[in-house]
Design a protein around this motif. Structure first.
Motif, short mmCIF file in Angstrom:
data_model
loop_
_atom_site.label_atom_id
_atom_site.label_comp_id
_atom_site.label_asym_id
_atom_site.label_seq_id
_atom_site.Cartn_x
_atom_site.Cartn_y
_atom_site.Cartn_z
N ALA A 50 24.22 -69.00 -6.51
CA ALA A 50 24.01 -67.83 -7.54
C ALA A 50 23.40 -66.80 -6.68
CB ALA A 50 23.57 -68.42 -8.52
N PRO A 51 23.81 -65.38 -7.09
CA PRO A 51 22.82 -64.42 -6.52
C PRO A 51 21.38 -64.45 -6.64
CG PRO A 51 24.90 -63.74 -7.99
CD PRO A 51 24.85 -65.27 -8.15
N ALA A 52 20.94 -64.96 -8.06
CA ALA A 52 19.58 -65.38 -7.91
C ALA A 52 19.00 -66.05 -7.12
CB ALA A 52 19.35 -65.90 -9.57
N LEU B 286 18.41 -53.12 -3.49
CA LEU B 286 18.54 -54.39 -3.27
C LEU B 286 19.12 -55.21 -3.97
CD1 LEU B 286 17.86 -56.99 -1.32
CD2 LEU B 286 15.68 -57.50 -2.26
N TYR B 287 18.71 -54.94 -5.49
CA TYR B 287 19.30 -56.02 -6.77
C TYR B 287 20.89 -55.44 -6.38
CZ TYR B 287 14.39 -56.46 -8.03
OH TYR B 287 13.20 -56.75 -8.14
N GLN B 288 21.14 -54.32 -6.51
CA GLN B 288 22.32 -53.68 -6.74
C GLN B 288 23.42 -53.94 -5.69
OE1 GLN B 288 22.70 -49.39 -7.58
NE2 GLN B 288 21.35 -49.37 -9.29
N ASP B 289 22.60 -54.05 -4.14
CA ASP B 289 23.38 -54.61 -3.21
C ASP B 289 23.88 -56.11 -3.26
OD1 ASP B 289 23.59 -52.06 -2.14
OD2 ASP B 289 22.16 -52.42 -0.36
N ILE B 290 23.00 -56.76 -3.79
CA ILE B 290 23.19 -58.25 -3.75
C ILE B 290 24.23 -58.38 -5.00
CG2 ILE B 290 22.49 -60.55 -4.76
CD1 ILE B 290 19.63 -59.69 -3.79
N ALA B 291 24.26 -57.88 -5.93
CA ALA B 291 25.44 -58.09 -7.12
C ALA B 291 26.63 -57.33 -6.59
CB ALA B 291 24.82 -57.02 -8.51
N LYS B 292 26.65 -56.32 -5.66
CA LYS B 292 27.82 -55.44 -5.40
C LYS B 292 28.66 -56.96 -4.51
CE LYS B 292 29.64 -51.34 -3.82
NZ LYS B 292 30.36 -51.74 -2.54
N ALA B 293 27.79 -57.08 -3.29
CA ALA B 293 28.29 -57.92 -2.44
C ALA B 293 28.82 -59.22 -3.06
CB ALA B 293 27.19 -58.16 -1.36
N TYR C 105 16.64 -62.71 -12.73
CA TYR C 105 17.73 -63.67 -12.41
C TYR C 105 19.05 -63.62 -13.18
CZ TYR C 105 14.58 -66.11 -9.23
OH TYR C 105 13.60 -66.34 -8.12
N VAL C 106 18.82 -63.36 -14.46
CA VAL C 106 19.98 -63.29 -15.62
C VAL C 106 20.75 -62.01 -15.16
CG1 VAL C 106 19.23 -62.25 -17.76
CG2 VAL C 106 20.97 -64.00 -17.74
N ARG C 107 20.22 -60.88 -15.14
CA ARG C 107 20.68 -59.58 -14.55
C ARG C 107 21.46 -59.92 -13.43
NH1 ARG C 107 17.40 -54.39 -12.46
NH2 ARG C 107 19.24 -53.23 -11.91
N LEU C 108 20.71 -60.31 -12.17
CA LEU C 108 21.54 -60.40 -10.95
C LEU C 108 22.86 -61.07 -11.05
CD1 LEU C 108 18.71 -61.04 -8.36
CD2 LEU C 108 20.28 -59.06 -8.45
N ASN C 109 22.69 -62.19 -11.80
CA ASN C 109 23.99 -63.07 -12.05
C ASN C 109 24.99 -62.59 -12.84
OD1 ASN C 109 22.78 -65.20 -10.48
ND2 ASN C 109 22.06 -66.38 -12.16
N ASN C 110 24.67 -61.88 -13.95
CA ASN C 110 25.59 -61.22 -14.65
C ASN C 110 26.28 -60.01 -14.10
OD1 ASN C 110 25.32 -62.97 -16.64
ND2 ASN C 110 23.86 -61.83 -17.98
N ASP C 111 25.39 -59.27 -13.22
CA ASP C 111 26.05 -57.92 -12.78
C ASP C 111 27.03 -58.39 -11.53
OD1 ASP C 111 24.43 -56.23 -14.13
OD2 ASP C 111 23.16 -55.55 -12.49
N ALA C 112 26.86 -59.71 -10.94
CA ALA C 112 27.64 -59.90 -10.05
C ALA C 112 29.12 -60.33 -10.64
CB ALA C 112 27.00 -61.27 -9.31
N ILE C 113 29.14 -60.81 -11.85
CA ILE C 113 30.28 -61.30 -12.60
C ILE C 113 30.97 -60.45 -13.60
CG2 ILE C 113 29.72 -63.67 -11.92
CD1 ILE C 113 28.63 -64.19 -14.71
N VAL C 114 30.40 -59.17 -13.84
CA VAL C 114 30.88 -58.21 -14.70
C VAL C 114 32.19 -57.78 -14.32
CG1 VAL C 114 29.85 -56.20 -13.71
CG2 VAL C 114 30.15 -56.13 -16.26
N ASP C 115 33.00 -57.59 -15.66
CA ASP C 115 34.27 -56.94 -15.38
C ASP C 115 35.33 -57.70 -14.33
OD1 ASP C 115 33.85 -54.99 -17.22
OD2 ASP C 115 33.01 -53.69 -15.64
#
Length: 368
Positions: free
Chosen positions: A137-139, A164-171, A220-230
């Motif tokens: 997981a991203p987290a 950093l958070y945004q780059d993790i989620a985007k990657a 953690y929940v934000r990182l995981n959710n941003d990675a799987i949005v849309d």
């Protein structure tokens, strides 16, 4: 679209001895990458045939190309390097190898990530829609990057933590979308971060240090959710939560009450694979936080040893869990994979398949 069967697996399988031997030879530079890959291909083909014989509805490559369930994936992202720390992860009575992951640049999607070849090879053996590919997981990546002196590298590349958070989620999101383009319709995010937060000793230590654990849950929940949005509607995203699984040992202990409201109530996974094989996982009450459109896979069969559980005891526990989640939203699996790292747990390959047969027998008895 949630694709979960009654009879489930978590993903990793015991590595054959020949695979361990050739990987050691490769590390010693005694054989080439092509020679290693050839053996990996052969052993994965054998594993797939065994999964078919076990009548599985979902398939895995057993994570045979990885040394670790998480680090190999991290090393494949741009901006992340393989480093070796002074100390490994501390488990109950054992210390792991000291490999780790830290930044050597800004995190970004890598179109040549090894995960794509892992998946593509498996599609040559089974239909892509029957593969559930596991990635950390991203987290979990964030947790590794801030571990000990790994955190010192962050300031070299990021002025703001938000970047950093945004780059993790985007990657992650771009990686998942590329897997989808290759045919993936089931992806599982393996995540030990929640198991650590749920550990009472961990929490006490962090509170004593003035750490904001509630803030960490939200992150953690934000990182995981941003990675799987849309994501595409026909892509099923599940997640697996455990408390460490190394050579039949564990790292954390504690029920889901401390994280249930955030994890179950807010993370946008379709189903939760949960460790529940002993008292360290607590009771089923936190499952009350699971929304009505989510499913749970109860890891009631341990992968840490070869002793077969009593069938009626497991059936009774499933019925107990159904007080909080309707029976039609429950499935059964081992509590974790059989080899989260290449060392594997302390049981035989025969034990491994007997465990899965037991899972199947119990689900047939309950659900038909």
């Amino acid at each position: 679209m949630c694709k979960v069967n009654r009879y489930e697996i978590v993903g990793s399988f015991l590595r054959p001895e020949v695979l361990k031997e050739v990987r050691a030879a490769f590390e010693a530079k005694e054989i080439t990458q092509n020679e290693l890959t050839e053996v990996e291909n052969t052993e994965i083909k054998k594993l797939v045939e065994k999964q078919k014989a076990a009548d599985l509805n979902v398939f895995s490559d057993g994570e045979f190309r990885r040394s670790y369930w998480h680090l190999d994936f991290f090393w494949g992202l741009n901006g992340v390097e393989h480093n070796v720390r002074d100390q490994g992860y501390l488990f109950q009575g054992e210390e792991t190898r000291a490999d780790s992951a830290r930044l050597d640049g800004k995190i970004a999607f890598n179109p040549e990530h090894p995960v794509f070849e892992e998946f593509s090879f498996l599609t040559e053996l089974v239909p892509a829609e029957k593969i559930r590919h596991s990635i950390p997981a991203p987290a979990q990546l964030h947790s590794e990057l801030v571990r000990g002196d790994n955190a010192d590298k962050i300031a070299e590349f990021y002025d703001e933590e938000e970047d950093l958070y945004q780059d993790i989620a985007k990657a992650y999101r771009e990686t998942i979308l590329h897997l989808y383009e290759l045919g993936a319709r089931q992806i599982k995010l393996d995540d030990c971060t929640w198991g650590m937060i749920a550990d009472e000793n961990y929490s006490k230590t962090k509170y004593a240090e003035g750490f904001d654990l509630e803030g960490l849950k939200k992150l953690y929940v934000r990182l995981n959710n941003d990675a799987i949005v849309d994501l595409p509607e026909d892509l099923s995203i599940t997640t697996h939560v455990c408390r460490g699984n190394y050579h039949s040992t564990w790292a954390a202990s504690g029920g889901y009450e401390a994280v249930g409201e955030t994890l179950f109530g807010q993370e946008n996974a379709d189903a939760f694979f949960l460790e529940y094989d002993d008292d360290r996982s607590g009771d089923f009450a936190p499952l009350r936080n699971l929304p009505a459109d989510k499913k749970v896979v109860l890891g009631l069969i341990t992968s840490k040893n070869g002793q077969l559980e009593d069938k009626q005891t497991i059936i009774d526990r499933i019925k107990e869990a159904s007080q909080y989640v309707s029976l039609d939203r429950i499935s059964l699996s081992p509590q974790c994979g059989f080899a989260s790292t290449e060392e594997g747990n302390i049981l035989t390959e025969e034990d491994q398949w007997k465990k899965l047969q037991l899972v199947k027998e119990i689900t047939e008895e309950i659900w038909g």
